[in-house]
Design a protein around this motif. Sequence first.
Motif, PDB file in Angstrom:
ATOM      1  N   THR A  26       0.827  -1.206   0.000  1.00 14.26           N
ATOM      2  CA  THR A  26       0.000   0.000   0.000  1.00 14.26           C
ATOM      3  C   THR A  26       0.859   1.252   0.000  1.00 14.26           C
ATOM      4  OG1 THR A  26      -1.717  -1.201   1.215  1.00 14.26           O
ATOM      5  CG2 THR A  26      -1.846   1.203   1.208  1.00 14.26           C
ATOM      6  N   LEU A  27       1.967   1.219   0.754  1.00 19.08           N
ATOM      7  CA  LEU A  27       2.867   2.378   0.801  1.00 19.08           C
ATOM      8  C   LEU A  27       3.505   2.636  -0.559  1.00 19.08           C
ATOM      9  CD1 LEU A  27       4.387   4.532   2.469  1.00 19.08           C
ATOM     10  CD2 LEU A  27       6.111   2.792   2.954  1.00 19.08           C
ATOM     11  N   LEU A  28       3.894   1.566  -1.262  1.00 17.12           N
ATOM     12  CA  LEU A  28       4.540   1.744  -2.563  1.00 17.12           C
ATOM     13  C   LEU A  28       3.555   2.231  -3.619  1.00 17.12           C
ATOM     14  CD1 LEU A  28       6.813  -1.433  -2.660  1.00 17.12           C
ATOM     15  CD2 LEU A  28       7.519   0.931  -2.279  1.00 17.12           C
ATOM     16  N   LEU A  29       2.270   1.881  -3.478  1.00 11.87           N
ATOM     17  CA  LEU A  29       1.273   2.305  -4.453  1.00 11.87           C
ATOM     18  C   LEU A  29       0.623   3.637  -4.093  1.00 11.87           C
ATOM     19  CD1 LEU A  29      -0.553  -1.086  -5.183  1.00 11.87           C
ATOM     20  CD2 LEU A  29       1.191   0.046  -6.559  1.00 11.87           C
ATOM     21  N   SER A  30       0.878   4.136  -2.895  1.00 14.08           N
ATOM     22  CA  SER A  30       0.209   5.361  -2.452  1.00 14.08           C
ATOM     23  C   SER A  30       0.520   6.588  -3.318  1.00 14.08           C
ATOM     24  CB  SER A  30       0.576   5.651  -0.995  1.00 14.08           C
ATOM     25  OG  SER A  30       1.975   5.787  -0.835  1.00 14.08           O
ATOM     26  N   PRO A  31       1.734   6.728  -3.913  1.00 12.28           N
ATOM     27  CA  PRO A  31       1.948   7.908  -4.772  1.00 12.28           C
ATOM     28  C   PRO A  31       0.986   8.013  -5.940  1.00 12.28           C
ATOM     29  CG  PRO A  31       4.049   6.929  -4.179  1.00 12.28           C
ATOM     30  CD  PRO A  31       2.990   5.990  -3.700  1.00 12.28           C
ATOM     31  N   LEU A  32       0.366   6.898  -6.353  1.00 12.18           N
ATOM     32  CA  LEU A  32      -0.602   6.963  -7.438  1.00 12.18           C
ATOM     33  C   LEU A  32      -1.880   7.675  -7.017  1.00 12.18           C
ATOM     34  CD1 LEU A  32      -0.261   3.351  -8.895  1.00 12.18           C
ATOM     35  CD2 LEU A  32       0.769   5.448  -9.765  1.00 12.18           C
ATOM     36  N   LEU A  33      -2.130   7.721  -5.714  1.00 11.83           N
ATOM     37  CA  LEU A  33      -3.345   8.346  -5.204  1.00 11.83           C
ATOM     38  C   LEU A  33      -3.142   9.796  -4.789  1.00 11.83           C
ATOM     39  CD1 LEU A  33      -4.543   5.386  -2.921  1.00 11.83           C
ATOM     40  CD2 LEU A  33      -5.144   5.823  -5.310  1.00 11.83           C
ATOM     41  N   VAL A  34      -1.891  10.218  -4.664  1.00 14.29           N
ATOM     42  CA  VAL A  34      -1.589  11.577  -4.209  1.00 14.29           C
ATOM     43  C   VAL A  34      -1.476  12.502  -5.418  1.00 14.29           C
ATOM     44  CG1 VAL A  34       0.054  13.012  -2.936  1.00 14.29           C
ATOM     45  CG2 VAL A  34      -0.389  10.659  -2.203  1.00 14.29           C
ATOM     46  N   PRO A  35      -2.134  13.662  -5.407  1.00 12.23           N
ATOM     47  CA  PRO A  35      -1.981  14.616  -6.520  1.00 12.23           C
ATOM     48  C   PRO A  35      -0.528  15.008  -6.718  1.00 12.23           C
ATOM     49  CG  PRO A  35      -3.834  15.221  -5.119  1.00 12.23           C
ATOM     50  CD  PRO A  35      -3.116  14.112  -4.414  1.00 12.23           C
ATOM     51  N   GLY A  36      -0.167  15.232  -7.959  1.00 13.75           N
ATOM     52  CA  GLY A  36       1.227  15.511  -8.278  1.00 13.75           C
ATOM     53  C   GLY A  36       1.769  16.749  -7.591  1.00 13.75           C
ATOM     54  N   ILE A  37       0.977  17.815  -7.518  1.00 15.75           N
ATOM     55  CA  ILE A  37       1.458  19.052  -6.907  1.00 15.75           C
ATOM     56  C   ILE A  37       1.680  18.863  -5.411  1.00 15.75           C
ATOM     57  CG2 ILE A  37      -0.876  19.904  -6.550  1.00 15.75           C
ATOM     58  CD1 ILE A  37       2.260  21.951  -7.494  1.00 15.75           C
ATOM     59  N   VAL A  38       0.830  18.024  -4.771  1.00 14.28           N
ATOM     60  CA  VAL A  38       1.006  17.736  -3.337  1.00 14.28           C
ATOM     61  C   VAL A  38       2.288  16.937  -3.122  1.00 14.28           C
ATOM     62  CG1 VAL A  38      -0.002  16.573  -1.344  1.00 14.28           C
ATOM     63  CG2 VAL A  38      -1.468  17.824  -2.934  1.00 14.28           C
ATOM     64  N   ALA A  39       2.526  15.940  -3.972  1.00 16.05           N
ATOM     65  CA  ALA A  39       3.755  15.146  -3.854  1.00 16.05           C
ATOM     66  C   ALA A  39       4.984  16.018  -4.095  1.00 16.05           C
ATOM     67  CB  ALA A  39       3.716  13.986  -4.844  1.00 16.05           C
ATOM     68  N   GLY A  40       4.907  16.941  -5.037  1.00 20.02           N
ATOM     69  CA  GLY A  40       6.046  17.826  -5.305  1.00 20.02           C
ATOM     70  C   GLY A  40       6.375  18.713  -4.116  1.00 20.02           C
ATOM     71  N   VAL A  41       5.354  19.299  -3.502  1.00 18.73           N
ATOM     72  CA  VAL A  41       5.596  20.150  -2.330  1.00 18.73           C
ATOM     73  C   VAL A  41       6.125  19.323  -1.167  1.00 18.73           C
ATOM     74  CG1 VAL A  41       4.473  21.634  -0.634  1.00 18.73           C
ATOM     75  CG2 VAL A  41       3.881  21.839  -3.053  1.00 18.73           C
ATOM     76  N   ALA A  42       5.582  18.098  -0.985  1.00 18.38           N
ATOM     77  CA  ALA A  42       6.040  17.240   0.108  1.00 18.38           C
ATOM     78  C   ALA A  42       7.514  16.860  -0.060  1.00 18.38           C
ATOM     79  CB  ALA A  42       5.169  15.982   0.178  1.00 18.38           C
ATOM     80  N   ILE A  43       7.910  16.509  -1.276  1.00 16.78           N
ATOM     81  CA  ILE A  43       9.319  16.160  -1.512  1.00 16.78           C
ATOM     82  C   ILE A  43      10.213  17.380  -1.332  1.00 16.78           C
ATOM     83  CG2 ILE A  43      10.942  15.398  -3.284  1.00 16.78           C
ATOM     84  CD1 ILE A  43       8.811  13.563  -4.356  1.00 16.78           C
ATOM     85  N   TYR A  44       9.725  18.531  -1.739  1.00 12.86           N
ATOM     86  CA  TYR A  44      10.509  19.767  -1.556  1.00 12.86           C
ATOM     87  C   TYR A  44      10.750  20.042  -0.072  1.00 12.86           C
ATOM     88  CZ  TYR A  44      11.600  24.759  -1.521  1.00 12.86           C
ATOM     89  OH  TYR A  44      12.187  25.977  -1.303  1.00 12.86           O
ATOM     90  N   LEU A  45       9.709  19.905   0.751  1.00 17.28           N
ATOM     91  CA  LEU A  45       9.858  20.129   2.188  1.00 17.28           C
ATOM     92  C   LEU A  45      10.762  19.066   2.814  1.00 17.28           C
ATOM     93  CD1 LEU A  45       6.186  21.092   3.124  1.00 17.28           C
ATOM     94  CD2 LEU A  45       8.135  22.621   2.773  1.00 17.28           C
ATOM     95  N   ALA A  46      10.639  17.826   2.344  1.00 19.90           N
ATOM     96  CA  ALA A  46      11.513  16.767   2.860  1.00 19.90           C
ATOM     97  C   ALA A  46      12.969  17.049   2.511  1.00 19.90           C
ATOM     98  CB  ALA A  46      11.073  15.415   2.289  1.00 19.90           C
ATOM     99  N   TYR A  47      13.229  17.545   1.313  1.00 19.54           N
ATOM    100  CA  TYR A  47      14.599  17.887   0.925  1.00 19.54           C
ATOM    101  C   TYR A  47      15.157  19.021   1.803  1.00 19.54           C
ATOM    102  CZ  TYR A  47      14.681  14.994  -3.295  1.00 19.54           C
ATOM    103  OH  TYR A  47      14.703  13.942  -4.163  1.00 19.54           O
ATOM    104  N   LEU A  48      14.296  19.985   2.167  1.00 19.48           N
ATOM    105  CA  LEU A  48      14.745  21.058   3.040  1.00 19.48           C
ATOM    106  C   LEU A  48      15.152  20.518   4.404  1.00 19.48           C
ATOM    107  CD1 LEU A  48      12.201  23.926   2.252  1.00 19.48           C
ATOM    108  CD2 LEU A  48      14.550  23.689   1.441  1.00 19.48           C
ATOM    109  N   GLN A  49      14.385  19.535   4.906  1.00 20.65           N
ATOM    110  CA  GLN A  49      14.747  18.930   6.189  1.00 20.65           C
ATOM    111  C   GLN A  49      16.073  18.173   6.083  1.00 20.65           C
ATOM    112  OE1 GLN A  49      13.239  19.280   9.114  1.00 20.65           O
ATOM    113  NE2 GLN A  49      11.642  20.610   8.248  1.00 20.65           N
ATOM    114  N   VAL A  50      16.288  17.482   4.980  1.00 20.00           N
ATOM    115  CA  VAL A  50      17.545  16.762   4.782  1.00 20.00           C
ATOM    116  C   VAL A  50      18.710  17.743   4.691  1.00 20.00           C
ATOM    117  CG1 VAL A  50      18.811  15.260   3.188  1.00 20.00           C
ATOM    118  CG2 VAL A  50      16.415  14.794   3.701  1.00 20.00           C
ATOM    119  N   GLU A  51      18.507  18.872   4.047  1.00 19.81           N
ATOM    120  CA  GLU A  51      19.563  19.882   3.966  1.00 19.81           C
ATOM    121  C   GLU A  51      19.942  20.405   5.350  1.00 19.81           C
ATOM    122  OE1 GLU A  51      18.266  22.929   1.368  1.00 19.81           O
ATOM    123  OE2 GLU A  51      18.888  21.877  -0.458  1.00 19.81           O
ATOM    124  N   ASN A  52      18.934  20.609   6.212  1.00 18.87           N
ATOM    125  CA  ASN A  52      19.217  21.101   7.560  1.00 18.87           C
ATOM    126  C   ASN A  52      19.958  20.060   8.393  1.00 18.87           C
ATOM    127  OD1 ASN A  52      17.930  23.537   7.016  1.00 18.87           O
ATOM    128  ND2 ASN A  52      15.931  22.760   7.681  1.00 18.87           N
TER     129      ASN A  52
END
Length: 310
Positions: free
Chosen positions: A144-170
């Motif tokens: 279910t976790l691997l298939l969940s990106p198919l259910l998430v809107p693309g713009i939401v996934a893009g913002v989520a990955i962007y915020l996750a990258y900011l946390q990794v940078e910190n």
Amino acid sequence: MGLVQPGFSNGFAVGHLKQVSELQTTARADVRIASPAAPGRKSRAPWATWLHRIFVVLMYLFMLSPLIFVVWLSFFKDAILYFPPSGYTLSWYHKAVTDSAFVNGFITSLQVAIIASLCGVTLGVAASLGIIRYAFKGSNAINTLLLSPLLVPGIVAGVAIYLAYLQVENILDMDVVGTYGGLVLAHICLTIPWTVRLVSASMHGLDPSIVEAARNLGASPRTAFWRVTLPMLRPAIVAASLFSFVVSFENLELSLSLVGPGRTTLPIAIMQYLEFNLDPTIAAVSAIQILLLGIVMLVTDRFVKLSQVV
């Protein structure tokens, strides 16, 4: 009692067999002629057949009409679109293939799509094998976790990955947002769900007794995988590679917040061009994309029939 000559006996047997064969052929023909039509099946009237064909053609035209209009608009001579056009030209195609933004964006999108497809398909096949063949506690949750990106809107996934990258940078004190590696990693996460979905569906339809037979004949687990399992999964793997490539190549939402300065993908280049221009150049770029992706699909279907898994 006289003995029957061998030649006479053979001739009599051959003649008898010929008579029996002719009688069986005649009986089959009589049965085919005399057998009534199957119950519940009625012969279709000619007008119904033609009506069905016309309906199918209209449905195809309806589905393909956006592509047809985009290709048609790319040949319009006028910079401002209106109907009917004053003429037709190929100048927009020349502008599309000579514009540095489109060319650089195409190269970047092609590179990212190829790398993301190769890595995503490899990881997706491994995940599908682990979930389907080696069921373990929590495998459904991982699926279910691997298939969940198919259910998430693309713009939401893009913002989520962007915020996750900011946390990794910190945490790591290193640049991730705007790097080529960060963009490729995001596209790999985008392609994995397509592979898991297609390969898992194909594995559910495989007969496990074939692999067991190979093991009983002395094949090692690795040999059984390379010689038996992987060839049976080839249509699903090829289809997953094709879908992953197309999804990554045409993606805008993830790439929009992850590209760095001086680097752009083709969808972003198209969006930036549309901010200040409204001529048929974008239609020409889209027509070239349609042509290239169509060639890729035709070549892929030539070796592996996509209808087997799609």
